[in-house]
Design a protein around this motif. Structure first.
Motif, mmCIF file in Angstrom:
data_model
loop_
_atom_site.group_PDB
_atom_site.id
_atom_site.type_symbol
_atom_site.label_atom_id
_atom_site.label_comp_id
_atom_site.label_asym_id
_atom_site.label_seq_id
_atom_site.Cartn_x
_atom_site.Cartn_y
_atom_site.Cartn_z
ATOM 1 N N UNK A 129 -1.629 90.628 27.777
ATOM 2 C CA UNK A 129 -2.419 89.430 28.095
ATOM 3 C C UNK A 129 -2.373 88.419 26.952
ATOM 4 N N UNK A 130 -2.192 87.148 27.290
ATOM 5 C CA UNK A 130 -2.205 86.066 26.294
ATOM 6 C C UNK A 130 -3.434 85.201 26.580
ATOM 7 N N UNK A 131 -4.434 85.286 25.726
ATOM 8 C CA UNK A 131 -5.725 84.643 25.985
ATOM 9 C C UNK A 131 -5.580 83.141 26.239
ATOM 10 N N UNK A 132 -4.729 82.488 25.455
ATOM 11 C CA UNK A 132 -4.573 81.034 25.570
ATOM 12 C C UNK A 132 -3.947 80.610 26.905
ATOM 13 N N UNK A 133 -3.318 81.537 27.590
ATOM 14 C CA UNK A 133 -2.634 81.187 28.838
ATOM 15 C C UNK A 133 -3.331 81.772 30.069
ATOM 16 N N UNK A 134 -4.537 82.264 29.888
ATOM 17 C CA UNK A 134 -5.289 82.810 31.017
ATOM 18 C C UNK A 134 -5.613 81.713 32.026
ATOM 19 N N UNK A 135 -5.484 82.037 33.297
ATOM 20 C CA UNK A 135 -5.746 81.080 34.375
ATOM 21 C C UNK A 135 -6.575 81.782 35.466
ATOM 22 N N UNK A 136 -7.912 81.800 35.308
ATOM 23 C CA UNK A 136 -8.783 82.530 36.247
ATOM 24 C C UNK A 136 -8.615 82.094 37.706
ATOM 25 N N UNK A 137 -8.404 80.791 37.937
ATOM 26 C CA UNK A 137 -8.256 80.313 39.315
ATOM 27 C C UNK A 137 -6.990 80.873 39.965
ATOM 28 N N UNK A 138 -5.898 80.901 39.204
ATOM 29 C CA UNK A 138 -4.656 81.458 39.720
ATOM 30 C C UNK A 138 -4.795 82.964 39.947
ATOM 31 N N UNK A 139 -5.478 83.650 39.031
ATOM 32 C CA UNK A 139 -5.726 85.083 39.185
ATOM 33 C C UNK A 139 -6.518 85.359 40.466
ATOM 34 N N UNK A 140 -7.532 84.533 40.693
ATOM 35 C CA UNK A 140 -8.365 84.693 41.880
ATOM 36 C C UNK A 140 -7.551 84.470 43.154
ATOM 37 N N UNK A 141 -6.597 83.541 43.096
ATOM 38 C CA UNK A 141 -5.717 83.263 44.231
ATOM 39 C C UNK A 141 -4.826 84.458 44.543
ATOM 40 N N UNK A 142 -4.238 85.009 43.483
ATOM 41 C CA UNK A 142 -3.270 86.100 43.655
ATOM 42 C C UNK A 142 -3.962 87.449 43.878
ATOM 43 N N UNK A 143 -5.146 87.614 43.301
ATOM 44 C CA UNK A 143 -5.848 88.889 43.379
ATOM 45 C C UNK A 143 -7.351 88.645 43.513
ATOM 46 N N UNK A 144 -7.839 88.445 44.734
ATOM 47 C CA UNK A 144 -9.277 88.200 44.963
ATOM 48 C C UNK A 144 -10.139 89.314 44.368
ATOM 49 N N UNK A 145 -11.323 88.945 43.929
ATOM 50 C CA UNK A 145 -12.192 89.885 43.208
ATOM 51 C C UNK A 145 -12.587 91.094 44.038
ATOM 52 N N UNK A 146 -12.643 90.937 45.362
ATOM 53 C CA UNK A 146 -13.101 92.061 46.185
ATOM 54 C C UNK A 146 -12.115 93.233 46.174
ATOM 55 N N UNK A 147 -10.873 92.982 45.751
ATOM 56 C CA UNK A 147 -9.905 94.069 45.672
ATOM 57 C C UNK A 147 -9.915 94.765 44.308
#
Length: 258
Positions: free
Chosen positions: A227-245
């Motif tokens: 993981x690279x902290x400076x390049x984290x993208x929570x919105x993209x993560x949520x798109x690719x992997x919704x929290x319910x999973x």
């Protein structure tokens, strides 16, 4: 008076209700309600369906023969959805198929609200099943069984069974759908079985092997290291992997499930 057929939310239950509705009211308006989710309406006569494998098999063969295999699989997946109106939508779609020249092309008639609904429910179930093929994580228990727990909206276990059967043919594994309290159980070199009405032994599935504990730590360490902290993208993560999973995924769990 409109006939409403009451059944359990299972493939056998809904197919049995469709069988009765088709046999008794194919030229009339009829409804299908699920036990525990009945919405009482005026001017309706309610009838509890006697659910049998024979009725389900006859209905299944009728759909395949008159509407084709592709339509059958759309109907099957739609029946696995979490929509309360799925049974009635399938029944009306079957009635609609009688009005078209080629009934095997019924799913092309998306201008019909009921056909469109069956198509949408089928796609919804298919999409969720596809996602779980990628997101399911197994944990090795002390007894050597591979165990996974999921929380799907729809009843997807039969849709993913063949995938994991092919992937782990020589393993004993089990997937538990805690939303619908259903197990998919596989013994090595055998076919999968769907088991309902049993209770999960939480104490037993919490006892994981020592090897599994080490691999879990390595897996989490790997994800933390790349993981690279400076390049984290929570919105993209949520798109690719919704929290319910994420709750049942090893790399996102902070502690044991139980």
């Amino acid at each position: 008076m409109k006939q409403v057929y009451i059944c359990h939310d299972t493939v056998t239950g809904i197919f049995s209700a469709l069988y009765d509705a088709w046999k008794e009211a194919r030229d009339k308006e009829a409804g299908i309600e699920l036990k525990g989710r009945i919405q009482q309406r005026l001017f309706c006569e309610y009838k509890v369906v006697t659910e049998t494998e024979h009725k389900a098999q006859v209905l299944q063969q009728m759909i395949k023969r008159n509407m084709g295999w592709n339509t059958y699989w759309d109907v099957y997946r739609a029946v696995l959805s979490d929509d309360d109106g799925k049974g009635e939508a399938v029944f009306r779609m079957m009635q609609e198929a009688r009005t078209v020249r080629d009934s095997t092309k019924i799913m092309d008639h998306l201008g019909s609200p009921d056909v469109a609904k069956v198509f949408e429910l089928s796609r919804r179930v298919s999409n969720e099943a596809h996602i779980y093929k990628e997101f399911i994580r197994f944990r090795e228990l002390e007894n050597g069984v591979l165990f996974s727990e999921i929380s799907p909206k729809n009843q997807v276990l039969t849709c993913i069974a063949e995938h994991f059967e092919d992937r782990f043919p020589l393993e004993n594994w089990m997937i538990y759908d805690k939303t619908h309290e259903t197990f998919l159980i596989h013994r090595k070199k055998e076919r999968c079985r769907l088991v309902c009405g049993e209770t999960l032994n939480k104490e037993a599935v919490s006892r994981i092997s020592e090897k599994e504990k080490r691999y879990e730590e390595l897996w989490k360490g790997f994800f933390g290291a790349i993981s690279i902290k400076e390049r984290e993208n929570p919105k993209l993560q949520q798109n690719r992997l919704p929290k319910r999973y994420r709750r049942e995924m090893t790399e996102f769990s902070e502690k044991q499930l139980y």
